[in-house]
Design an enzyme around this catalytic site. Structure first.
Site, PDB file in Angstrom:
ATOM      1  N   HIS A   1      -4.015  -4.992   0.206  1.00 39.22           N
ATOM      2  CA  HIS A   1      -3.577  -5.495   1.505  1.00 39.22           C
ATOM      3  C   HIS A   1      -3.621  -7.021   1.539  1.00 39.22           C
ATOM      4  CE1 HIS A   1      -3.373  -1.756   3.958  1.00 39.22           C
ATOM      5  NE2 HIS A   1      -4.124  -1.316   2.957  1.00 39.22           N
TER       6      HIS A   1
ATOM      7  N   GLU B   1      -2.663  -8.922   3.847  1.00 39.71           N
ATOM      8  CA  GLU B   1      -3.028  -9.401   5.181  1.00 39.71           C
ATOM      9  C   GLU B   1      -4.530  -9.384   5.384  1.00 39.71           C
ATOM     10  OE1 GLU B   1      -3.352  -5.097   5.617  1.00 39.71           O
ATOM     11  OE2 GLU B   1      -1.954  -6.406   4.568  1.00 39.71           O
TER      12      GLU B   1
ATOM     13  N   CYS C   1       0.825  -1.203   0.000  1.00 43.36           N
ATOM     14  CA  CYS C   1       0.000   0.000   0.000  1.00 43.36           C
ATOM     15  C   CYS C   1       0.865   1.261   0.000  1.00 43.36           C
ATOM     16  CB  CYS C   1      -0.996  -0.029   1.158  1.00 43.36           C
ATOM     17  SG  CYS C   1      -2.383   1.121   0.937  1.00 43.36           S
TER      18      CYS C   1
END
Length: 370
Positions: free
Chosen positions: A339, A341, A254
């Protein structure tokens, strides 16, 4: 209590207040996730913003602090259609109303979030004021105050939110695997959890840490985290990353993706209204495969600026074809705009953390070369 939302184009939305009682100013954005309001609110990348959630019912499964992405919320306000103050979840510790009160976030509900979202999509990002501490009569009396405040925000607010939300001091999370230096622009805890799950020995640095300090731990990999605001504000990090390029494998996520691009000489720009949600389609060009990803960004890398940088596009957004991933043609460097995650959104792209581990394994064979 009454609550009001004022947009810089003059539109006023009247609703009901909840959460922290007060007045907040900032950029209004929207997030299209169906779940994860707690993770969204505690994502440091929302620093200075007013979040509109497009899903109509918020708060029905409560709040549990173990799912926080940071120790507090850096968002300034929350706008929702309706809230639930009677959550049904055995893990719930408190309501979203109480969470906002504890974290100082101003809330408004019973407003037309669809109308707000369409306005942002059609007209682009907007500054706004959200207040739940005035009556309608008081608001009419204070119109000039609100106009003056908005003018100041639009003209003068250039805070480096990354320095506000990122760590101020270096700290270590010990592990038996690869030594990773993590530059914290406003890191989400789930990024750290993914590195811990892979046994990494992590040292977290303020994003403005000097090159010599980072190299002193003899890192085997560098992770550039997510974070809020304009990547061009991270001047110190851009210069440091320039020195790190070619010395050690680098993975950017990001904000880290944008900073890495700037370090290579590419350019970034502010998007019309950004990408925020847990349902964004991205195509991996090498694998010829599409993924559903979690995203939160208002800036993007200009694809035309990549010429002569050595960076090539690896992922694109399926909605607007913006750059979602890059890698260098010869150096152990790659990055993604989304993202990986992703919690509590999709985890389709967690494989990227494994690619980072594999890149370090290939480059170092468990032995430092610095």
């Amino acid at each position: 209590m009454e609550a009001f939302l004022y947009l810089e184009d003059g539109t006023v939305y009247k609703g009901k207040g909840f959460g922290y009682k007060g007045t907040a100013f900032g950029e209004i954005v929207f997030n299209t996730s169906m779940t994860g309001y707690q993770e969204i609110l505690t994502d440091p990348s929302y620093a200075g913003q007013i979040i509109t959630l497009t899903y109509p019912l918020i708060g029905n499964y409560g709040v549990n602090e173990k799912f926080n992405e940071s120790f507090k919320s850096f968002a300034r306000g929350l706008v929702v259609k309706s809230i639930s103050n009677t959550p049904s979840n055995y893990m719930s510790m408190e309501s979203i109303d109480q969470m906002l009160k504890n974290m100082g976030v101003v809330g408004i509900y019973d407003v037309d979030t669809r109308s707000i979202t369409r306005k942002i999509r059609n007209g682009g990002s907007l500054k706004c004021i959200i207040t739940n501490e005035f009556t309608l009569d008081e608001v009419d009396d204070e119109k000039n105050f609100f106009k003056d405040a908005l003018f100041k925000i639009i003209k003068n607010e250039k805070d480096d939110y990354m320095k506000k939300v990122g760590t101020k001091n270096k700290y270590r999370i010990e592990g038996k695997g690869f030594r990773v230096a993590l530059l914290d622009f406003g890191v989400k805890q789930n990024i750290i959890r993914n590195l811990v799950k892979r046994n990494c020995d992590i040292t977290v640095f303020p994003y403005y840490a000097k090159y010599d300090e980072i190299i002193s731990i003899n890192p085997q990999g560098i992770l550039l985290s997510n974070g809020p605001g304009d990547p061009k504000c991270a001047v110190e990090a851009i210069e440091t990353v320039k020195k790190l390029i070619g010395k050690v494998p680098i993975f950017g996520i990001c904000m880290g993706h944008q900073v890495l691009s700037l370090a290579f000489g590419a350019d970034t720009y502010k998007m019309k209204y950004g990408h925020r949600g847990g349902n964004h389609g991205v195509k991996d060009l090498k694998k010829d495969r599409c993924y559903i990803t979690s995203q939160n960004h208002g800036y993007a890398v200009n694809v035309k600026s990549l010429e002569n940088t050595g960076l090539i596009v690896t992922h694109i957004n399926l909605n607007d074809e913006t750059v979602e991933g890059l890698r260098h043609v010869s150096l152990p460097v790659f990055s993604v705009q989304f993202h990986p995650e992703g919690a509590p959104g999709p985890n389709d792209s967690e494989y990227l953390f494994d690619e980072f581990i594999n890149l370090m394994d290939k480059e170092w064979h468990h032995e430092s070369k610095i």
